[in-house]
Each structure stands twice: as structure tokens, then as C-alpha cells.
Motif scaffolding. Structure first.
Motif, PDB file in Angstrom:
ATOM      1  N   CYS A  38      19.366   2.210  -6.068  1.00 21.95           N
ATOM      2  CA  CYS A  38      18.005   2.075  -6.629  1.00 21.95           C
ATOM      3  C   CYS A  38      17.721   3.169  -7.654  1.00 21.95           C
ATOM      4  CB  CYS A  38      16.942   2.111  -5.535  1.00 21.95           C
ATOM      5  SG  CYS A  38      17.170   0.883  -4.255  1.00 21.95           S
ATOM      6  N   LYS A  42      15.742   2.274   4.081  1.00 23.03           N
ATOM      7  CA  LYS A  42      15.131   2.204   2.749  1.00 23.03           C
ATOM      8  C   LYS A  42      15.300   3.526   1.992  1.00 23.03           C
ATOM      9  CE  LYS A  42      10.777   1.161   0.490  1.00 23.03           C
ATOM     10  NZ  LYS A  42       9.347   0.871   0.629  1.00 23.03           N
ATOM     11  N   PRO A  82      14.550   4.064  -2.044  1.00 27.06           N
ATOM     12  CA  PRO A  82      14.365   3.816  -3.479  1.00 27.06           C
ATOM     13  C   PRO A  82      14.448   5.158  -4.230  1.00 27.06           C
ATOM     14  CG  PRO A  82      12.296   3.498  -2.257  1.00 27.06           C
ATOM     15  CD  PRO A  82      13.286   4.114  -1.319  1.00 27.06           C
ATOM     16  N   GLU A  93      12.169   5.947  -7.368  1.00 24.02           N
ATOM     17  CA  GLU A  93      10.746   5.864  -7.005  1.00 24.02           C
ATOM     18  C   GLU A  93      10.326   7.070  -6.158  1.00 24.02           C
ATOM     19  OE1 GLU A  93       9.841   2.042  -5.151  1.00 24.02           O
ATOM     20  OE2 GLU A  93       8.156   3.026  -4.123  1.00 24.02           O
ATOM     21  N   ARG A 127      20.005  -8.668  -2.242  1.00 18.93           N
ATOM     22  CA  ARG A 127      18.895  -7.810  -2.672  1.00 18.93           C
ATOM     23  C   ARG A 127      18.628  -6.731  -1.608  1.00 18.93           C
ATOM     24  NH1 ARG A 127      18.920  -8.674  -7.635  1.00 18.93           N
ATOM     25  NH2 ARG A 127      16.977  -7.546  -7.846  1.00 18.93           N
ATOM     26  N   MET A 128      18.352  -5.546  -2.097  1.00 16.46           N
ATOM     27  CA  MET A 128      18.145  -4.413  -1.182  1.00 16.46           C
ATOM     28  C   MET A 128      16.924  -4.619  -0.284  1.00 16.46           C
ATOM     29  SD  MET A 128      20.705  -2.622  -1.589  1.00 16.46           S
ATOM     30  CE  MET A 128      20.428  -1.076  -0.741  1.00 16.46           C
ATOM     31  N   GLU A 129      15.853  -5.140  -0.859  1.00 15.80           N
ATOM     32  CA  GLU A 129      14.618  -5.319  -0.070  1.00 15.80           C
ATOM     33  C   GLU A 129      14.897  -6.206   1.148  1.00 15.80           C
ATOM     34  OE1 GLU A 129      14.868  -5.675  -3.308  1.00 15.80           O
ATOM     35  OE2 GLU A 129      13.605  -4.053  -4.088  1.00 15.80           O
ATOM     36  N   SER A 130      15.703  -7.291   0.943  1.00 15.08           N
ATOM     37  CA  SER A 130      16.018  -8.177   2.066  1.00 15.08           C
ATOM     38  C   SER A 130      16.910  -7.465   3.071  1.00 15.08           C
ATOM     39  CB  SER A 130      16.759  -9.428   1.606  1.00 15.08           C
ATOM     40  OG  SER A 130      16.167  -9.938   0.471  1.00 15.08           O
ATOM     41  N   ARG A 131      17.835  -6.652   2.580  1.00 17.29           N
ATOM     42  CA  ARG A 131      18.728  -5.931   3.489  1.00 17.29           C
ATOM     43  C   ARG A 131      17.927  -4.974   4.372  1.00 17.29           C
ATOM     44  NH1 ARG A 131      24.135  -6.082   2.625  1.00 17.29           N
ATOM     45  NH2 ARG A 131      24.460  -4.084   3.648  1.00 17.29           N
ATOM     46  N   TRP A 132      17.015  -4.227   3.759  1.00 15.82           N
ATOM     47  CA  TRP A 132      16.250  -3.258   4.558  1.00 15.82           C
ATOM     48  C   TRP A 132      15.527  -3.970   5.695  1.00 15.82           C
ATOM     49  CZ3 TRP A 132      14.051  -1.092  -0.656  1.00 15.82           C
ATOM     50  CH2 TRP A 132      15.005  -0.260  -1.258  1.00 15.82           C
ATOM     51  N   VAL A 133      14.974  -5.152   5.410  1.00 20.73           N
ATOM     52  CA  VAL A 133      14.244  -5.897   6.449  1.00 20.73           C
ATOM     53  C   VAL A 133      15.230  -6.422   7.499  1.00 20.73           C
ATOM     54  CG1 VAL A 133      12.843  -7.953   6.905  1.00 20.73           C
ATOM     55  CG2 VAL A 133      12.363  -6.532   4.882  1.00 20.73           C
ATOM     56  N   GLU A 152      16.518  -3.616   9.719  1.00 22.12           N
ATOM     57  CA  GLU A 152      15.470  -3.101  10.596  1.00 22.12           C
ATOM     58  C   GLU A 152      15.227  -4.086  11.746  1.00 22.12           C
ATOM     59  OE1 GLU A 152      14.194  -0.255  11.307  1.00 22.12           O
ATOM     60  OE2 GLU A 152      12.916  -1.240  12.788  1.00 22.12           O
TER      61      GLU A 152
END
Ligand code: PMP
Length: 378
Positions: free
Chosen positions: A50, A173, A175, A178, A258-264, A267
Motif C-alpha cells: 500500500c 491491515k 496502509p 496513509e 484486493r488487500m481490503e478483501s484480504r484484511w476482512v 480477520e
């Protein structure tokens, strides 16, 4: 020969499509063919880290990249705060001392996460702190740190923030840009689904400035040398060619998901693991558990090393015991990289059998019902 299942927090399983790419005929590294692969890998790494900044590749294990970071960003005598709440935080402390930095140790009890307020007061107490060395996921305790808050605190004090994400990257997570993390270190054998042998460091503008002034003695593990080659889609020395070829393939699937899907997703696996362990009457070790692995206390009177040994010997399933003082007290189950929901079902079904054989009692199948509920719905 028994089939082997890796449920350890590194090395972790390597998918067949990556293994296949590793076995391709070796190519020379100073060729357009390899440079193109390296460029793809560089772009994929930026996505996974990221960041818009360079991510440098080293042919070493994760510790090599940690060492390159310490020696390339700092000078002997520089004051750094090292946050140590487990074996890998301690590694930052040891490395910083080995390079004669002036180390302020922020020690925390194993299983706990650092309080950003404590970091703030340490930064007020000590003038001219050049860097804060910390960890995303402390693998020895299964704890995820609040890197966002730690980075904010370090930045306010004008210190570089350096994060070891060797085990956390891909699941917990992070980023990087960010949250303003100056350098992130990782390795190939965990979330990135490769064998051990590659390590990575992302370097933002602040880190690149620090590299120009750093006076620590260094040669092979050198961020500046790596950055100069990176600009030419090259590496300073012969890279682990096959692993870079595999890296390109592994990164591609991470980009697709996608990273966002992986983090979810990770978890959710972590939440399921925690619930399953607790249903067996077991206690969790960490007060801030990671999405990458779960550390579980062994039942009273049973050594975690016996649980680990029996599971491996009888069923070919590798989980990890504890490290340091908690070696025999906890066991750790990974949910990272290529490990998926079905792997957890299999592991818990046989963990139940092993725990029962060692004298621990609980309702038959209770952990599996928990996993099914969290992972697959009722
Ligand atoms: N940091 C963390 C958080 C780790 O989990 C590990 C590996 N277990 C390391 C650093 C060291 O990496 P390596 O063993 O690849 O040198």
C-alpha cells in the motif's frame, strides 16, 4: 510418507501455482526477460505494501532486511526507541545495539500491545530520537500493534517510524502511505506464500533522506545500493532468481483479491479461530490478537510442546509452540498466506483429538461448530 500440513506462522504453505513457477528453467538476471519480471514484482509489492514508494528486494530472510534497515537509516550513537513486547521486538533492540545505536527500550509484557501514550511520553523524555522501531504483528505472542497511532506519535516528534511486518503483511491491515510509515520490512515465507529466502523493505522520502546521511558500516545489506539498482529495474547482486519469478505469481493473486478483501477474510478466520479455541475451554494469550495467527494458552497441566509434537507426529499437522519464557505455555495456529478456512477445520478436528488424548475434556466437535458458524454461516 505422510502428507504434511503447515499451519505455522512461517514458513507457511506455498500454493501449487507458485511451486510450478519456481521450477521453471533458471534464467540469467541481467536480461530484459528477468527485468520485466522484476518490474512486475516491484509493482505488485507496491500494491501489497500500500505504497507509491519503492519496495526493495533482498535475497535473505526477514532479519536481513531488518538489518539493512537499521544500518542504512541510522548512524552509531543515534537515539532510537525500540518497542519490544516479544521475540521480534527484541530483535530490533539487538540489531540496533549491534550497530551501536543508543537504544531506549520500551519493554512491554508479552501478549500486550504498546500504549501510544507511553511512546509519546518517552519521546518527550528523550530529546532527538531519530527513529522508532516497532512491529505490526508480534509473531511470538500473536499480537497486532496499533501502528497507525504509533506512527502518528513518532511523526509528531520528528522520528522515523520503522515497522516489522514480516508476519503481518497480507493479513493485518497496513496502509503504509496513509498511516505515514517510513519503512516497512517483510519476508517471503508468510503472507506472501513463497518459500523462505526473500525479504523486502519499503522506503518513503523520509527514509530515503535518512539513507543519505546514515553512517553505520554496511556493504551487502544496504538500502542505498538496492535503491540505486531499483531505479534501473535491477538488483545490486545476483538475486534469488527463481523466488522472484514465484513472487510475481504470488503477488498477482493478492492483487486480484484486493488487500481490503484480504484484511476482512483473514480477520474472519482469526475470529473463528479465537471462538473455536475458547469453546474448547482454552484462553487466548494476546490482549490485542492479530489477523495473522492466534496464540492460545495450553490447558493447565499440559505442555504446549506436547500438543505440537503429537499433532505433527500423528497427523502431519505443524502448528507452533511458544518462544522464550512461554515456550511450553502457548501454542500458535497461523491463518496467513495460502492457509484457508478448510485448513482450520481440519486442524481443529485433529487438535480436539490430541487435546482429548492428553487429558483435556470438552464437548466433542464444539470447536468445529464454532468454525462452521463463523466461517460458513449457520
Ligand atoms: N519479524 C517477525 C515479526 C517474524 O515473525 C519473523 C520470523 N518469524 C522475523 C522478524 C524474522 O524473520 P526471518 O526468520 O525470516 O529472518
Amino acid at each position: 510418507m505422510k502428507r504434511k500440513y503447515l499451519m505455522t506462522p512461517g514458513p507457511s504453505p506455498v500454493p501449487a501455482f507458485v511451486r510450478e513457477s519456481l521450477s521453471r528453467e533458471i534464467m540469467h538476471h541481467r536480461t530484459d526477460e528477468f527485468r520485466e519480471i522484476l518490474q512486475h514484482a516491484h509493482e505488485g509489492l507496491k500494491y501489497v505494501f500500500c505504497t507509491k514508494n519503492p519496495v526493495l528486494i533482498f535475497s535473505s530472510s526477514g532479519t536481513g532486511a531488518m538489518e539493512a534497515t537499521v544500518s542504512s537509516l541510522f548512524s552509531p550513537g543515534d537515539k532510537v526507541i525500540s518497542i519490544a513486547g516479544g521475540k521480534f521486538g527484541q530483535r530490533w533492540t539487538e540489531l540496533a545495539k549491534a550497530y551501536q545505536l543508543d537504544v531506549v527500550e520500551m519493554t512491554i509484557d508479552w501478549g500486550n500491545a504498546p500504549d501510544p501514550e507511553r511512546l509519546k511520553s518517552l519521546l518527550e523524555q528523550h530529546a532527538a530520537v531519530k527513529g522508532v522501531l516497532t512491529t505490526l504483528c508480534e509473531t511470538s505472542t500473536g499480537t497486532v500493534y496499533d501502528v497507525e497511532a504509533l506512527a502518528k506519535t513518532a511523526r509528531k516528534a520528528g522520528a522515523l517510524i520503522v515497522v516489522d511486518a514480516v508476519s503481518g503483511l497480507g493479513q493485518d491491515k497496513l496502509p503504509t502511505d496513509e498511516w505515514g510509515v517510513d519503512a516497512v520490512v517483510s519476508g517471503s515465507q508468510k503472507g506472501l506464500m513463497l518459500p523462505p529466502g526473500l525479504a523486502f523493505v519499503s522506503v518513503n522520502a523520509n527514509a530515503q533522506t535518512a539513507m543519505k546521511n546514515a553512517q553505520c558500516s554496511r556493504y551487502y545489506l544496504n538500502l542505498q545500493k538496492a535503491l540505486a539498482s531499483y531505479a534501473k529495474s535491477d538488483t545490486p547482486f545476483t538475486p534469488a532468481v527463481s523466488l522472484v519469478v514465484g513472487l510475481k505469481e504470488a503477488l498477482r493473486t493478492m492483487q486480484e483479491e484486493r488487500m481490503e478483501s484480504r484484511w476482512v477474510r483473514f480477520e474472519t478466520m482469526a475470529a473463528a479461530t479465537r471462538k473455536a479455541a475458547q469453546a474448547l475451554g482454552l484462553k487466548l494469550f494476546s490482549s490485542r490478537p492479530s489477523a495473522s495467527l492466534t496464540a492460545i494458552r495450553a490447558p493447565e497441566g499440559i505442555k504446549s510442546t506436547d500438543i505440537v509434537r503429537t499433532l505433527r507426529k500423528n497427523y502431519g499437522i505443524s502448528i507452533a509452540a511458544g518462544q522464550g519464557d512461554v515456550k511450553e505455555k502457548i501454542f500458535r495456529i497461523a491463518h496467513m498466506g495460502w492457509i484457508n478456512e478448510q485448513d482450520l477445520m481440519m486442524t481443529f478436528s485433529l487438535l480436539e483429538k490430541v487435546l482429548r488424548s492428553l487429558g483435556h475434556t470438552f464437548e466433542n466437535g464444539v470447536s468445529l461448530a464454532c468454525l462452521q458458524e463463523v466461517l460458513y454461516g449457520k
